[in-house]
Design a protein around this motif. Structure first.
Motif, PDB file in Angstrom:
ATOM      1  N   TYR A 287       0.841  -1.210   0.000  1.00 18.12           N
ATOM      2  CA  TYR A 287       0.000   0.000   0.000  1.00 18.12           C
ATOM      3  C   TYR A 287       0.877   1.261   0.000  1.00 18.12           C
ATOM      4  CZ  TYR A 287      -4.102   2.864   1.115  1.00 18.12           C
ATOM      5  OH  TYR A 287      -5.118   3.780   1.077  1.00 18.12           O
ATOM      6  N   LYS A 288       1.919   1.263   0.825  1.00 19.24           N
ATOM      7  CA  LYS A 288       2.835   2.411   0.868  1.00 19.24           C
ATOM      8  C   LYS A 288       3.505   2.625  -0.486  1.00 19.24           C
ATOM      9  CE  LYS A 288       4.046   1.896   5.775  1.00 19.24           C
ATOM     10  NZ  LYS A 288       5.139   1.525   6.712  1.00 19.24           N
ATOM     11  N   ASN A 295       2.682   5.612 -10.605  1.00 14.74           N
ATOM     12  CA  ASN A 295       2.724   4.841 -11.859  1.00 14.74           C
ATOM     13  C   ASN A 295       2.794   3.334 -11.626  1.00 14.74           C
ATOM     14  OD1 ASN A 295       5.346   5.048 -10.776  1.00 14.74           O
ATOM     15  ND2 ASN A 295       6.293   4.713 -12.781  1.00 14.74           N
ATOM     16  N   VAL A 296       2.652   2.901 -10.374  1.00 14.65           N
ATOM     17  CA  VAL A 296       2.822   1.479 -10.035  1.00 14.65           C
ATOM     18  C   VAL A 296       1.474   0.781  -9.892  1.00 14.65           C
ATOM     19  CG1 VAL A 296       3.495  -0.093  -8.167  1.00 14.65           C
ATOM     20  CG2 VAL A 296       5.104   1.630  -8.984  1.00 14.65           C
ATOM     21  N   ILE A 297       1.380  -0.411 -10.505  1.00 18.24           N
ATOM     22  CA  ILE A 297       0.271  -1.340 -10.255  1.00 18.24           C
ATOM     23  C   ILE A 297       0.872  -2.572  -9.588  1.00 18.24           C
ATOM     24  CG2 ILE A 297      -1.529  -2.789 -11.283  1.00 18.24           C
ATOM     25  CD1 ILE A 297      -1.687  -0.754 -13.567  1.00 18.24           C
ATOM     26  N   PHE A 298       0.362  -2.930  -8.420  1.00 24.03           N
ATOM     27  CA  PHE A 298       0.928  -4.036  -7.628  1.00 24.03           C
ATOM     28  C   PHE A 298       0.000  -5.238  -7.769  1.00 24.03           C
ATOM     29  CE2 PHE A 298       4.194  -3.991  -4.083  1.00 24.03           C
ATOM     30  CZ  PHE A 298       4.331  -5.371  -4.048  1.00 24.03           C
ATOM     31  N   ARG A 317      -4.959   0.318  -7.128  1.00 23.31           N
ATOM     32  CA  ARG A 317      -3.774  -0.163  -7.852  1.00 23.31           C
ATOM     33  C   ARG A 317      -3.072  -1.327  -7.145  1.00 23.31           C
ATOM     34  NH1 ARG A 317      -0.213   3.563  -7.760  1.00 23.31           N
ATOM     35  NH2 ARG A 317      -1.399   5.239  -6.748  1.00 23.31           N
ATOM     36  N   ILE A 318      -3.757  -1.936  -6.189  1.00 25.25           N
ATOM     37  CA  ILE A 318      -3.333  -3.240  -5.653  1.00 25.25           C
ATOM     38  C   ILE A 318      -4.353  -4.254  -6.163  1.00 25.25           C
ATOM     39  CG2 ILE A 318      -2.952  -4.668  -3.623  1.00 25.25           C
ATOM     40  CD1 ILE A 318      -2.134  -2.198  -2.087  1.00 25.25           C
ATOM     41  N   VAL A 319      -3.913  -5.114  -7.063  1.00 25.67           N
ATOM     42  CA  VAL A 319      -4.819  -6.058  -7.720  1.00 25.67           C
ATOM     43  C   VAL A 319      -4.569  -7.457  -7.143  1.00 25.67           C
ATOM     44  CG1 VAL A 319      -5.634  -6.997  -9.912  1.00 25.67           C
ATOM     45  CG2 VAL A 319      -4.702  -4.669  -9.818  1.00 25.67           C
ATOM     46  N   LEU A 320      -5.568  -7.985  -6.443  1.00 23.45           N
ATOM     47  CA  LEU A 320      -5.459  -9.321  -5.856  1.00 23.45           C
ATOM     48  C   LEU A 320      -6.144 -10.315  -6.786  1.00 23.45           C
ATOM     49  CD1 LEU A 320      -6.278  -8.411  -2.141  1.00 23.45           C
ATOM     50  CD2 LEU A 320      -4.066  -8.428  -3.303  1.00 23.45           C
ATOM     51  N   HIS A 321      -5.355 -11.200  -7.394  1.00 26.30           N
ATOM     52  CA  HIS A 321      -5.866 -12.106  -8.415  1.00 26.30           C
ATOM     53  C   HIS A 321      -6.405 -13.413  -7.839  1.00 26.30           C
ATOM     54  CE1 HIS A 321      -4.204  -9.867 -11.925  1.00 26.30           C
ATOM     55  NE2 HIS A 321      -3.325  -9.447 -11.023  1.00 26.30           N
TER      56      HIS A 321
END
Length: 512
Positions: A287-288, A295-298, A317-321
């Motif tokens: 998250y930090k 510009n980051v997608i995690f 922009r935190i994508v949990l698959h």
């Protein structure tokens, strides 16, 4: 999501140990009353408890011996003829396999990359149809692969089905089993089986059953040899380092011509491996990172988006698959610029797989020995950050400096290719086969159990927990036996489902 304190953790380990010790005694009581079917099931349940609720033990002397005693009762007559010549056949035995996950990949990568032998797979827990379906995911052609299932509603029947195979007609038997597997221990405790049994230690950080039947333990990390000599009592000469066989991708991620702004970060691991504790909280740090770098997608593969932990750190922009197929994971890897090793617990197969795509890595910070795959090699950019601040600095440098990303990827790729490539693995396997040409199988009496309660063990307690029913498989005991089970249950454990008074009355009712 609640994070336990050190005091809480010590209480949990102590409670788990009490329950595990009492369960071993209950298993012995089932054996004494000749309830062999229920005894096997209860041993499996106890081993599963030891696997998912760390109890301070990495193996159990009494459970190993009890399974060997059950073999003497249910397989009293020898049926295995001695083999007289090499057959160039290898038997792989698994509990079950799945369409994703390092454990299954390890098995199928062995078959895919070893053309020197004809391979067969036996499953103890899934059907032939399920085995075929999973095999087709990993292998282009399964026509030359013998697939066998010994799955049954009865554990004793599964033992007998496995024992009916011509087990001495193989050059080696490779165990890729779950930590709570009981069927293999029973069958391979027989003296007339001569084919060497090799145990793949893919669950090296947890309790497992199998030390008494493994002629050699194949360690996926070299550091494990010294550790398991101590904690499982397996002599160093019975252990061999065999690196995880990862095939270098034909499609390398080359950033040289990438001029976009978006940086895709990837981390992969089973959901429970991300569970936070007092020292490590992966989602908080992710998250930090996305907050500081617009510009980051995690992307996190394996972590369930519906978990309580995931809901604490929701971010666009935190994508949990969650769980994905091998092909879906390959597509995500293809579009990734940086791989971040998960913590508190790493996923070694996932790490090596992306490294051989030439994706730069950020390793686990200040890892315990139990979760460290490499020795450090600064010249090859293989460095474990000393603390969380250094971890953040390393990751931000990779995000913001394209040249540094490319240089790090090159150095890490060269190191891993030279130490974990298929060619290295093939030469090791050839040596292992040669080692066992004239070495028959033996039953190894396990050493006394040792209780461990250090930093490694305290971390294991926080990683995964599962509820178990205390009274499962004990309903056929005599009234005296049931009273014994009830007495064993008086010290309650937070991971045990005891039911209420009504359940307890029903439990005793058919013997009164």
């Amino acid at each position: 999501m609640k994070v336990e304190s050190n005091t809480d953790i010590e209480k949990i380990i102590s409670s788990n140990k009490q329950y595990f010790d009492s369960s071993v005694r209950i298993a012995q009581k089932l054996f004494e009353e000749k309830l062999y079917e229920d005894c096997i099931s209860y041993i499996q349940k106890t081993a599963a408890f030891g696997w998912f609720n760390f109890s301070g033990y990495y193996k159990s002397e009494q459970l190993e011996i009890l399974l060997a005693k059950i073999q003497e009762k249910i397989l009293p007559i020898s049926s295995h003829q001695k083999k007289h010549a090499k057959t160039n056949r290898v038997l792989h035995i698994c509990s079950e396999v799945h369409g994703s996950g390092g454990h299954s990949k390890l098995l199928y990568n062995w078959i895919k990359n070893d053309n020197s032998k004809k391979h067969s797979i036996v499953s103890t827990r899934i059907s032939i149809e399920q085995l075929e379906n999973v095999s087709q995911i990993y292998l282009d052609d399964i026509s030359n692969l013998d697939l066998i299932s010994v799955k049954s509603h009865s554990k004793i029947e599964s033992v007998k089905l496995l024992n009916q195979l011509l087990l001495n007609d193989y050059d080696a038997i490779i165990l890729h089993i779950h930590p709570d597997e009981t069927i293999t221990n029973i069958v391979f405790s027989q003296k007339d089986i001569t084919t060497p049994v090799l145990f793949v230690n893919h669950a090296d950080h947890v309790f497992w059953v199998g030390v008494s039947i493994a002629d050699t333990v194949l360690q996926i990390r070299e550091s494990n040899i010294a550790i398991d000599s101590e904690r499982r009592g397996i002599a160093a000469e019975r252990q061999v380092f065999l690196p995880i066989p990862i095939e270098a991708s034909s499609e390398l991620n080359d950033e040289t011509n990438y001029n976009g702004d978006t940086i895709n970060i990837l981390s992969t691991g089973t959901s429970y491996k991300y569970n936070p504790n007092e020292k490590y909280n992966f989602l908080r740090e992710a998250y930090k990172i996305v907050e500081e770098n617009q510009n980051v997608i995690f992307n996190i593969v394996g972590l369930r988006p519906d978990s309580a932990y995931a809901k604490e750190y929701l971010h666009e922009r935190i994508v949990l698959h969650g769980g994905v197929s091998a092909s879906q994971l390959a597509d995500i890897e293809k579009n990734s610029h940086i791989y971040v090793e998960g913590f508190p617990m790493a996923s070694f197969t996932a790490l090596l797989q992306v490294a051989l795509r030439k994706i730069p890595l950020v390793l686990h910070y200040d890892p315990l020995l139990l979760f460290k795959l490499f020795s450090e090699h600064p010249d090859n950019a293989v460095i474990y950050p000393k603390d969380l601040n250094q971890w953040h600095d390393n990751l931000k440098a990779l995000i913001r400096d394209k040249k540094y990303r490319i240089e790090s990827a090159e150095k890490q790729y060269d190191y891993i290719l030279n130490n974990f490539s298929i060619d290295v693995w093939k030469s090791k396997v050839a040596e292992i086969y040669e080692m066992f040409d004239n070495q028959p199988h033996s039953f190894w009496f396990p050493t006394k159990d040792v209780f461990y309660n250090g930093d490694n063990e305290k971390l294991l307690v926080t990683i995964d927990k599962q509820k178990f029913s205390h009274y499962d498989f004990t309903e056929k005991l005599s009234l005296r036996g049931k009273l014994f089970v009830w007495l064993m249950a008086r010290d309650k454990n937070i991971n045990i489902n005891y039911g209420g008074k009504k359940k307890l009355i029903r439990y005793f009712s058919n013997k009164i």
